[in-house]
Design a protein around this motif. Structure first.
Motif, PDB file in Angstrom:
ATOM      1  N   ILE A  65       0.845  -1.204   0.000  1.00  0.00           N
ATOM      2  CA  ILE A  65       0.000   0.000   0.000  1.00  0.00           C
ATOM      3  C   ILE A  65       0.872   1.243   0.000  1.00  0.00           C
ATOM      4  CG2 ILE A  65      -1.669   1.367   1.316  1.00  0.00           C
ATOM      5  CD1 ILE A  65      -2.748  -1.334   2.423  1.00  0.00           C
ATOM      6  N   TRP A 114      -1.207  -6.482  -4.436  1.00  0.00           N
ATOM      7  CA  TRP A 114      -2.257  -5.601  -3.910  1.00  0.00           C
ATOM      8  C   TRP A 114      -3.635  -6.227  -4.095  1.00  0.00           C
ATOM      9  CZ3 TRP A 114      -4.988  -1.232  -6.751  1.00  0.00           C
ATOM     10  CH2 TRP A 114      -5.651  -0.373  -5.850  1.00  0.00           C
ATOM     11  N   SER A 134      -6.143   0.913   2.516  1.00  0.00           N
ATOM     12  CA  SER A 134      -5.861   0.869   1.085  1.00  0.00           C
ATOM     13  C   SER A 134      -6.940   1.602   0.305  1.00  0.00           C
ATOM     14  CB  SER A 134      -5.765  -0.585   0.620  1.00  0.00           C
ATOM     15  OG  SER A 134      -5.678  -0.665  -0.784  1.00  0.00           O
TER      16      SER A 134
END
Length: 211
Positions: A65, A114, A134
């Protein structure tokens, strides 16, 4: 004399091993033992920095992140510095949005990691806080971008929220499509899709709020 180990550098090595495992074999394989093997370390060495797999995963999620957020903030600064509606601004916007996409090896690894963490957070409560961070981090950047591209609609809150969510959904879809079908969803195709989306954004009418 005993060897002096840079703790920050060692954590970075371990996190990079986590990223490589996720990118090649998925999040499920990222156990302490597998990560230690990938990093060329003893399990005890990894446990010195991370007491459990959950702690390692949370730390790794936070790391990806931060990496993505750092690139987005730097790219957003270039958009802010460019003249409104200029070719320079258009290119800066494409560069910013490209930070979400697997357009080179580094970006591809980060995008894969991610996405994997975000999906895992749905069933792994330990990842929930970072998943929320995030979303907030990325949504804040996208929201600021929408305001830069539509300064006249700064007071139309519903328009800004809708367009930010539409762009976020577009980026998520493009990222997933590019990860799953890289031969078709090339960097050029991604650029074409983003350009078309930006045109539609510029043409979107303002939403008039109720009095």
């Amino acid at each position: 004399m005993p060897k002096i180990v840079d703790a920050e550098a060692r954590r970075h090595e371990v996190v990079q091993a986590v990223f490589r495992i996720i990118a090649s074999d998925g999040l499920e394989r990222a156990s302490l033992r597998e990560v230690a093997d990938e990093a060329g370390l003893a399990v005890g060495s990894v446990r010195h920095y991370f007491s459990s797999s959950d702690e390692l995963l949370v730390f790794s999620f936070a790391a990806v992140i931060d990496r993505i957020a750092g690139r987005l903030e730097a790219a957003l600064a270039s958009v802010e510095d460019a003249a409104a509606e200029s070719p320079e601004q258009h290119n800066a916007v494409l560069n910013l949005l490209g930070q979400f996409l697997p357009l080179d090896e580094e970006l591809a690894v980060d995008a894969c990691v991610w996405m994997a963490f975000r999906h895992a957070a749905r069933i792994k409560p330990v990842l929930a806080d970072e998943a929320e961070r995030s979303h907030r981090t990325v949504a804040a950047v996208v929201g600021r971008l929408i305001m830069l591209l539509n300064p006249g609609e700064a007071d139309a809150q519903q328009t800004l929220v809708t367009e930010a969510e539409r762009l976020l959904a577009t980026m998520d879809g493009l990222c997933m499509h590019a990860l799953l079908q890289p031969e078709w969803m090339t960097a050029e195709m991604c650029s074409d899709v983003l350009t078309a989306h930006l045109r539609s954004l510029a043409a979107a009418p303002a939403v008039v709020r109720d009095a």
